[in-house]
Design an enzyme around this catalytic site. Sequence first.
Site, short mmCIF file in Angstrom:
data_model
loop_
_atom_site.label_atom_id
_atom_site.label_comp_id
_atom_site.label_asym_id
_atom_site.label_seq_id
_atom_site.Cartn_x
_atom_site.Cartn_y
_atom_site.Cartn_z
N SER A 143 0.86 -1.19 0.00
CA SER A 143 0.00 0.00 0.00
C SER A 143 0.90 1.23 0.00
O SER A 143 2.00 1.21 0.57
CB SER A 143 -0.88 0.03 1.25
OG SER A 143 -1.52 1.30 1.37
N TYR A 157 -1.70 -0.56 10.14
CA TYR A 157 -1.86 -1.01 8.75
C TYR A 157 -0.64 -0.61 7.92
O TYR A 157 -0.10 -1.43 7.16
CB TYR A 157 -3.13 -0.38 8.18
CG TYR A 157 -3.34 -0.60 6.70
CD1 TYR A 157 -3.90 -1.79 6.23
CD2 TYR A 157 -2.99 0.37 5.76
CE1 TYR A 157 -4.10 -2.00 4.87
CE2 TYR A 157 -3.18 0.18 4.40
CZ TYR A 157 -3.73 -1.01 3.97
OH TYR A 157 -3.92 -1.22 2.63
P1 NAP Z 1 -11.69 -5.22 0.15
O1 NAP Z 1 -12.54 -4.67 -0.94
O2 NAP Z 1 -12.01 -4.86 1.57
O3 NAP Z 1 -11.65 -6.82 0.01
C1 NAP Z 1 -10.89 -7.55 0.94
C2 NAP Z 1 -10.83 -8.98 0.51
O4 NAP Z 1 -9.98 -9.68 1.42
C3 NAP Z 1 -12.19 -9.67 0.56
O5 NAP Z 1 -12.23 -10.58 -0.52
C4 NAP Z 1 -12.15 -10.40 1.89
O6 NAP Z 1 -12.97 -11.57 1.92
C5 NAP Z 1 -10.69 -10.78 1.96
N1 NAP Z 1 -10.21 -11.05 3.32
C6 NAP Z 1 -10.23 -10.22 4.40
N2 NAP Z 1 -9.68 -10.84 5.46
C7 NAP Z 1 -9.32 -12.09 5.04
C8 NAP Z 1 -8.71 -13.21 5.66
N3 NAP Z 1 -8.38 -13.16 6.96
N4 NAP Z 1 -8.50 -14.32 4.93
C9 NAP Z 1 -8.84 -14.37 3.61
N5 NAP Z 1 -9.42 -13.34 2.97
C10 NAP Z 1 -9.65 -12.22 3.68
O7 NAP Z 1 -10.14 -4.83 -0.07
P2 NAP Z 1 -9.37 -4.19 -1.34
O8 NAP Z 1 -9.53 -2.73 -1.27
O9 NAP Z 1 -9.72 -4.92 -2.57
O10 NAP Z 1 -7.86 -4.49 -0.91
C11 NAP Z 1 -7.13 -5.60 -1.41
C12 NAP Z 1 -5.68 -5.44 -0.99
O11 NAP Z 1 -5.18 -4.20 -1.49
C13 NAP Z 1 -5.47 -5.40 0.53
O12 NAP Z 1 -4.28 -6.07 0.87
C14 NAP Z 1 -5.34 -3.92 0.82
O13 NAP Z 1 -4.60 -3.66 1.99
C15 NAP Z 1 -4.63 -3.45 -0.43
N6 NAP Z 1 -4.81 -2.02 -0.68
C16 NAP Z 1 -6.04 -1.49 -0.94
C17 NAP Z 1 -6.17 -0.12 -1.13
C18 NAP Z 1 -7.48 0.56 -1.42
O14 NAP Z 1 -7.54 1.81 -1.41
N7 NAP Z 1 -8.56 -0.18 -1.67
C19 NAP Z 1 -5.04 0.70 -1.05
C20 NAP Z 1 -3.82 0.13 -0.78
C21 NAP Z 1 -3.70 -1.23 -0.60
P3 NAP Z 1 -14.55 -11.53 2.36
O15 NAP Z 1 -15.28 -10.95 1.18
O16 NAP Z 1 -14.88 -12.94 2.61
O17 NAP Z 1 -14.63 -10.64 3.56
#
Ligand code: NAP
Length: 248
Positions: A143, A157
Amino acid sequence: MTKVVLITGASRGIGRATARLLGARGWSVGVNYANNEAAAHETAAEVGRAGGHARVIKGDVASEADVIGMFDAVIHAFGRIDALVNNAGIVAPGMPLADMDVARLQRMFDVNVLGAYLCAREAARRMSKDRGGEGGVIVNLSSAAARLGAPNEYVDYAGSKGAIDTMTLGLAKELGPQGIRVNAVRPGLIDTEIHASGGRPDRAAVLGSQTPLGRPGSADEVAEGIVWLLSDAASYVTGAVLDVAGGR
Ligand code: NAP
C-alpha cells in the site's frame, strides 16, 4: 498450458478485478474468501464469463491450516499452481496508536503480515524448482501507506504493508534461483469496500480528489499492474514495488 493462480481475498475489490482480468487471459483461478461466500461465487461467475475457470476456496489467511488447505484445494482442482496473488488484507477504524487495543493490533498483523508470509511460504514450497516445482510468480499487495505512514489513522496497517515491501525484496532474492519472481504492487486510494470497513466509505473519493491525478483509482486499474507482473511480459522483473497510486 493453462496457468493457475491462487488469489487471496478474491471475493471483492482488487482481488475480484484481478480474477476477472486473469479469466479473460484464460487463467484458472482459485478464488479465496474469508466470510462472504456469495461474493466469492459472483467472482467465480465473472471469471467464467470472461473465459477462465474458477474454484471458490474458503479460508482465513491468518490460519496456517487454512492456508495449507487453500493451496491443496487449488492443486486438487487444477493439478498445478503457477502463481500467488497475496491480496487479502484488512484495515480498522482510524485512530492514533495510543487508542489502539491489542486485539486490533494482533488481528492487523495476523492477517496482513503473518497471512501474507504463510501464503508466500506455501507458494515457495510448491513452486520452487529445488522442491520439485516448476517456478512461478508471486505478487504481493502492499500500500502507499507503507511509505506515507498513515499517521493518526492507521499506523498499524501502514507498518503491516512496510513488512510486505521488505518481504518482497527478500523473497525476490531468495526465490529468484528457484525460478520464482516476486514483486509487489502499492495501490493508493482505490475505490473499494475496504474504506467502509475502516469506517469511512467516502475516504477514497474525498482524498483521491487531492491526488495529482485528481481522483481515486479503480480496482481494475490496480489489476492491470498485477496481471502485468504475473505475465511473461514482466519476465525480467523481480524485487520491484510498483506504485499504482495516481502520483500520491
Ligand atoms: P476489500 O474490498 O475490503 O476486500 C478484501 C478482501 O480480502 C475480501 O475478498 C475479503 O474476503 C478478503 N479477506 C479479508 N480478510 C481475510 C482473511 N483473513 N483471509 C482471507 N481473505 C480475507 O479490499 P481491497 O480494497 O480490494 O484491498 C485488497 C488489498 O489491497 C489489501 O491487501 C489492501 O490492503 C490493499 N490495498 C487497498 C487499497 C485501497 O484503497 N482499496 C489501497 C492500498 C492497498 P470476504 O469478502 O470474505 O470478507
